[in-house]
Scaffold this motif. Sequence first.
Motif, mmCIF file in Angstrom:
data_model
loop_
_atom_site.group_PDB
_atom_site.id
_atom_site.type_symbol
_atom_site.label_atom_id
_atom_site.label_comp_id
_atom_site.label_asym_id
_atom_site.label_seq_id
_atom_site.Cartn_x
_atom_site.Cartn_y
_atom_site.Cartn_z
ATOM 1 N N ASP A 1 0.807 -1.275 -0.181
ATOM 2 C CA ASP A 1 0.037 0.061 -0.029
ATOM 3 C C ASP A 1 0.945 1.207 0.252
ATOM 4 O OD1 ASP A 1 -2.726 -1.243 0.047
ATOM 5 O OD2 ASP A 1 -1.909 -1.806 2.260
ATOM 6 N N GLY A 2 0.710 1.999 -1.007
ATOM 7 C CA GLY A 2 1.389 3.176 -1.112
ATOM 8 C C GLY A 2 2.737 3.057 -1.799
ATOM 9 N N ASP B 1 -1.936 2.040 -5.110
ATOM 10 C CA ASP B 1 -2.356 3.144 -4.817
ATOM 11 C C ASP B 1 -3.579 3.002 -4.084
ATOM 12 O OD1 ASP B 1 -2.864 5.983 -4.326
ATOM 13 O OD2 ASP B 1 -3.203 6.522 -6.368
ATOM 14 N N TYR C 1 -4.143 4.714 -1.040
ATOM 15 C CA TYR C 1 -4.630 5.889 -0.083
ATOM 16 C C TYR C 1 -5.843 6.570 -0.224
ATOM 17 C CZ TYR C 1 -3.546 10.472 2.260
ATOM 18 O OH TYR C 1 -3.296 11.608 3.170
ATOM 19 N N HIS D 1 -0.782 4.554 8.955
ATOM 20 C CA HIS D 1 0.149 4.176 7.636
ATOM 21 C C HIS D 1 1.234 3.006 8.152
ATOM 22 C CE1 HIS D 1 -1.654 7.459 5.860
ATOM 23 N NE2 HIS D 1 -1.354 8.421 7.089
ATOM 24 N N ASP E 1 6.829 3.578 1.881
ATOM 25 C CA ASP E 1 6.253 4.735 1.782
ATOM 26 C C ASP E 1 5.985 5.499 3.169
ATOM 27 O OD1 ASP E 1 2.832 4.785 1.966
ATOM 28 O OD2 ASP E 1 4.172 2.942 2.331
ATOM 29 N N THR F 1 4.637 8.962 -1.837
ATOM 30 C CA THR F 1 3.428 8.867 -2.192
ATOM 31 C C THR F 1 2.365 9.100 -1.221
ATOM 32 O OG1 THR F 1 3.408 6.740 -1.922
ATOM 33 C CG2 THR F 1 3.964 7.395 -3.973
ATOM 34 N N THR F 2 2.666 9.186 0.135
ATOM 35 C CA THR F 2 1.582 9.330 1.177
ATOM 36 C C THR F 2 1.973 10.031 2.131
ATOM 37 O OG1 THR F 2 2.626 7.430 2.268
ATOM 38 C CG2 THR F 2 0.599 7.053 0.605
#
Length: 225
Positions: A25-26, A30, A32, A58, A172, A192-193
């Motif tokens: 994830d991230g 994608d 998010y 996260h 990420d 990205t996050t």
Amino acid sequence: MAQGPHQLHDIGTGVADKAVLFDVDGVLVDSYPAYRRIWSRWATQRNLDPDLVWSHTHGRRPVDTIAVVAPQLDAEAEYRLVRDIMADEGDAFPVYPDAAAVLRLLTGRRWGVVTSGRAPTVLHRLLVGGLPNPPVLVDSGHVRLGKPDPEGYLQAARLLHLPTSDCLVIEDAPAGIEAARAAGMTVIAVRTTHPDDELAGAHHRVDTLGDTIPLITDWLDRAHP
């Protein structure tokens, strides 16, 4: 821990003496926007601050997030509710545009995935996105402690039959960076996050997954000292 290490997805390794490990994830997916909706909906149902809950998600296993933000609740029961909400999102989890190109770099190489998600979900999202199954996959059910603990990355290195110093990690989130660094691995962070200042623990920071390509290539081709 739900399953023993023998049940991890150890389905072969490449020929090189180094490996690249990815968070999902991230990094590859994608997720998010969809996860923000999922956690906001759960937080609202439980009269919690959605922004506070989101700040603890996260790079962590969902049960760990729930245990932190709502210790009075049964984390496993609440995770089942989160999964029900997630099911409503369907396939709203696209892979990043550069993911296929990055994984093509690793044809014949050793690589794997270390994720705070669950293997069936991860494999489905990679399949829908046209990406290959990872030769090694360590998910949330295969560790006693999730990120930022290094257990997942240490397990992946063992499955790849490599010392941790020969593993490069793409992450990420600060928790994932901390886990990989604690395992003794080199880390590239993608923005990205999280903002740049929250990724300071990584050895390298780039804007997109595609920007990792020259760094991965250089790292894999570099001779041992």
